[in-house]
Design a protein around this motif. Structure first.
Motif, PDB file in Angstrom:
ATOM      1  N   ILE A 120     -56.883 -13.219 -30.360  1.00 25.41           N
ATOM      2  CA  ILE A 120     -56.214 -11.913 -30.410  1.00 25.41           C
ATOM      3  C   ILE A 120     -54.703 -12.091 -30.291  1.00 25.41           C
ATOM      4  CG2 ILE A 120     -55.902  -9.712 -29.212  1.00 25.41           C
ATOM      5  CD1 ILE A 120     -58.863  -9.862 -28.429  1.00 25.41           C
ATOM      6  N   VAL A 121     -54.253 -12.936 -29.359  1.00 27.83           N
ATOM      7  CA  VAL A 121     -52.814 -13.196 -29.215  1.00 27.83           C
ATOM      8  C   VAL A 121     -52.248 -13.765 -30.508  1.00 27.83           C
ATOM      9  CG1 VAL A 121     -51.083 -14.603 -28.043  1.00 27.83           C
ATOM     10  CG2 VAL A 121     -52.897 -13.537 -26.718  1.00 27.83           C
ATOM     11  N   SER A 178     -57.497  -5.499 -30.500  1.00 33.90           N
ATOM     12  CA  SER A 178     -56.807  -5.562 -29.215  1.00 33.90           C
ATOM     13  C   SER A 178     -57.222  -4.453 -28.258  1.00 33.90           C
ATOM     14  CB  SER A 178     -55.287  -5.496 -29.434  1.00 33.90           C
ATOM     15  OG  SER A 178     -54.843  -6.585 -30.193  1.00 33.90           O
ATOM     16  N   LEU A 179     -57.938  -3.448 -28.746  1.00 34.29           N
ATOM     17  CA  LEU A 179     -58.220  -2.274 -27.918  1.00 34.29           C
ATOM     18  C   LEU A 179     -59.009  -2.583 -26.648  1.00 34.29           C
ATOM     19  CD1 LEU A 179     -58.919   0.427 -30.659  1.00 34.29           C
ATOM     20  CD2 LEU A 179     -56.825   0.068 -29.326  1.00 34.29           C
ATOM     21  N   PRO A 180     -60.051  -3.426 -26.682  1.00 37.73           N
ATOM     22  CA  PRO A 180     -60.765  -3.704 -25.419  1.00 37.73           C
ATOM     23  C   PRO A 180     -59.862  -4.309 -24.352  1.00 37.73           C
ATOM     24  CG  PRO A 180     -62.100  -4.390 -27.298  1.00 37.73           C
ATOM     25  CD  PRO A 180     -60.734  -4.052 -27.838  1.00 37.73           C
ATOM     26  N   VAL A 181     -58.933  -5.181 -24.748  1.00 36.70           N
ATOM     27  CA  VAL A 181     -58.001  -5.780 -23.786  1.00 36.70           C
ATOM     28  C   VAL A 181     -57.089  -4.701 -23.211  1.00 36.70           C
ATOM     29  CG1 VAL A 181     -56.157  -7.471 -23.473  1.00 36.70           C
ATOM     30  CG2 VAL A 181     -58.052  -7.970 -25.033  1.00 36.70           C
ATOM     31  N   LEU A 182     -56.573  -3.834 -24.072  1.00 31.17           N
ATOM     32  CA  LEU A 182     -55.649  -2.789 -23.635  1.00 31.17           C
ATOM     33  C   LEU A 182     -56.346  -1.778 -22.733  1.00 31.17           C
ATOM     34  CD1 LEU A 182     -53.771  -2.244 -27.018  1.00 31.17           C
ATOM     35  CD2 LEU A 182     -52.960  -3.500 -25.010  1.00 31.17           C
ATOM     36  N   ILE A 183     -57.592  -1.445 -23.038  1.00 29.25           N
ATOM     37  CA  ILE A 183     -58.361  -0.518 -22.201  1.00 29.25           C
ATOM     38  C   ILE A 183     -58.497  -1.086 -20.781  1.00 29.25           C
ATOM     39  CG2 ILE A 183     -60.680   0.383 -21.782  1.00 29.25           C
ATOM     40  CD1 ILE A 183     -59.326   2.065 -23.795  1.00 29.25           C
ATOM     41  N   VAL A 239     -63.891   1.936 -28.900  1.00 26.84           N
ATOM     42  CA  VAL A 239     -64.257   1.719 -27.499  1.00 26.84           C
ATOM     43  C   VAL A 239     -64.340   3.085 -26.840  1.00 26.84           C
ATOM     44  CG1 VAL A 239     -63.666   0.591 -25.320  1.00 26.84           C
ATOM     45  CG2 VAL A 239     -62.982  -0.473 -27.491  1.00 26.84           C
ATOM     46  N   ASP A 240     -65.520   3.490 -26.430  1.00 30.29           N
ATOM     47  CA  ASP A 240     -65.704   4.817 -25.831  1.00 30.29           C
ATOM     48  C   ASP A 240     -65.160   4.848 -24.402  1.00 30.29           C
ATOM     49  OD1 ASP A 240     -66.969   5.522 -28.154  1.00 30.29           O
ATOM     50  OD2 ASP A 240     -68.996   5.380 -27.336  1.00 30.29           O
ATOM     51  N   VAL A 241     -64.550   5.976 -24.049  1.00 26.25           N
ATOM     52  CA  VAL A 241     -64.079   6.207 -22.686  1.00 26.25           C
ATOM     53  C   VAL A 241     -64.440   7.623 -22.299  1.00 26.25           C
ATOM     54  CG1 VAL A 241     -62.091   6.314 -21.125  1.00 26.25           C
ATOM     55  CG2 VAL A 241     -62.115   4.625 -22.981  1.00 26.25           C
ATOM     56  N   GLN A 242     -65.140   7.792 -21.199  1.00 28.72           N
ATOM     57  CA  GLN A 242     -65.420   9.117 -20.627  1.00 28.72           C
ATOM     58  C   GLN A 242     -64.985   9.052 -19.169  1.00 28.72           C
ATOM     59  OE1 GLN A 242     -68.145   7.782 -22.685  1.00 28.72           O
ATOM     60  NE2 GLN A 242     -67.128   8.928 -24.307  1.00 28.72           N
ATOM     61  N   GLN A 243     -63.901   9.748 -18.866  1.00 29.10           N
ATOM     62  CA  GLN A 243     -63.305   9.575 -17.549  1.00 29.10           C
ATOM     63  C   GLN A 243     -62.505  10.808 -17.156  1.00 29.10           C
ATOM     64  OE1 GLN A 243     -60.525   6.174 -17.212  1.00 29.10           O
ATOM     65  NE2 GLN A 243     -61.896   5.478 -15.588  1.00 29.10           N
ATOM     66  N   ASP A 244     -62.447  11.070 -15.854  1.00 27.83           N
ATOM     67  CA  ASP A 244     -61.584  12.111 -15.309  1.00 27.83           C
ATOM     68  C   ASP A 244     -60.436  11.453 -14.554  1.00 27.83           C
ATOM     69  OD1 ASP A 244     -63.278  14.016 -16.301  1.00 27.83           O
ATOM     70  OD2 ASP A 244     -64.065  14.652 -14.357  1.00 27.83           O
ATOM     71  N   LEU A 300     -47.415  -7.592 -27.158  1.00 31.70           N
ATOM     72  CA  LEU A 300     -47.377  -7.680 -28.616  1.00 31.70           C
ATOM     73  C   LEU A 300     -47.885  -6.409 -29.281  1.00 31.70           C
ATOM     74  CD1 LEU A 300     -48.719 -11.326 -28.982  1.00 31.70           C
ATOM     75  CD2 LEU A 300     -46.416 -10.552 -29.603  1.00 31.70           C
ATOM     76  N   ALA A 301     -49.001  -5.891 -28.772  1.00 27.66           N
ATOM     77  CA  ALA A 301     -49.616  -4.722 -29.403  1.00 27.66           C
ATOM     78  C   ALA A 301     -48.726  -3.489 -29.287  1.00 27.66           C
ATOM     79  CB  ALA A 301     -50.984  -4.455 -28.779  1.00 27.66           C
ATOM     80  N   LEU A 302     -48.218  -3.227 -28.099  1.00 29.43           N
ATOM     81  CA  LEU A 302     -47.439  -2.003 -27.892  1.00 29.43           C
ATOM     82  C   LEU A 302     -46.051  -2.094 -28.517  1.00 29.43           C
ATOM     83  CD1 LEU A 302     -48.460  -1.140 -24.237  1.00 29.43           C
ATOM     84  CD2 LEU A 302     -49.242  -0.048 -26.338  1.00 29.43           C
TER      85      LEU A 302
END
Length: 283
Positions: free
Chosen positions: A16-17, A175-180, A211-216, A154-156
């Protein structure tokens, strides 16, 4: 965790890097002098400023990993740990610009050479090295976490440049799983308390793939807490895809503009939704 799984995850992280750096290098190679001098979406920073930041710091990352492999996670000479929640970002674009001696293609060459050295070190790591403690100015992390933070850089920052030229630019899926995984660390530093807040505010994130996220996330006057979904109705419900969730959490999206651009949909109070940018500022 079994040996084979650890190495698969580590090899994936290295890939990924390498891919993020290669994509950014290729993108930058097509920019003309006027674009290099133009503004990125990072406030006060030109595209040259952003690349100088990346190129100027990569050898520090290489050094810190080399020291970690040798058993040293103390601050290098001239550096120190930051206090908790100290934002202390790098010098602003204008300040950094005064001391910069390279521009355009020279910065690209420095970026490419620095990441080649970084890659060479990553490819020497053994399975025993990845969990060794490594210096980071916000606190000691494992080598694996430290490499993940370079993915974040790098991603941002790559997105900061690309989005300045194309408002529809997205983060790369790989890269999304790493960023999450790094979101909690980021927002803990970015949070700006509001002592005048009398009633807690609940934000709900309903994030679809990849990548699903369900969070408060509940904001109080002096702090916040991240919780699983519950049965209570939130004050604001954000719906988006994973990449836009990450951009929002990292302070890259202005809420009202993101709704207009189709990156977010909101249920609940728009005023409270916009306040999210006040509590979690990018830097």
């Amino acid at each position: 965790m079994e040996h084979g799984m650890v190495m698969d995850q580590s090899n994936r992280l290295v890939q990924i890097v390498i891919t993020e750096a290669s994509r950014l290098q290729k993108f930058l190679s097509h920019l003309d002098a006027q674009v290099w001098e133009g503004n990125s979406t990072s406030e006060g920073w030109t595209n040259e400023d952003v690349v100088e930041h990346l190129a100027g710091n990569i050898d520090n990352w290489t050094r810190n990993i080399t020291r970690a492999v040798g058993g040293n996670a103390t601050p290098p000479e001239g550096q120190a740990f930051l206090p908790p929640r100290e934002r202390a970002s790098h010098p602003s674009g204008a300040v950094a610009r005064k001391s910069r001696r390279q521009s355009g293609s020279q910065l690209l060459d420095a970026f490419s050479a620095g990441h080649k050295r970084f890659r060479n070190v990553l490819e020497t790591l053994t399975d025993n090295d990845w969990d060794k403690p490594c210096f980071h100015r916000r606190g000691v992390v494992t080598v694996r976490e430290f490499v993940g933070l370079q993915v974040q850089e790098l991603a941002l920052h790559g997105w900061d440049i690309r989005c300045g030229l194309d408002r529809t630019a997205e983060l790369y899926d790989m890269s999304l799983p790493v960023l999450i995984d790094l979101v909690p660390r980021w927002i803990d530093t970015a949070f700006m308390a509001n002592p005048d807040l009398l009633t807690p505010v609940t934000y709900r994130f309903d994030v679809s793939g990849p990548v699903d996220v369900q969070q408060d996330l509940v904001i109080n006057s002096g702090d916040y807490v991240m919780l699983p979904y519950n049965t209570n109705s939130p004050d604001v419900n954000f719906r988006c895809e994973t990449g836009n969730y990450v951009l929002m959490m990292y302070g890259r999206l202005e809420i009202e503009r993101a709704v207009m651009d189709g990156r977010l949909s909101i249920e609940g109070s728009m005023e409270l939704a916009k306040n999210f940018n006040t509590w979690f500022k990018g830097f």
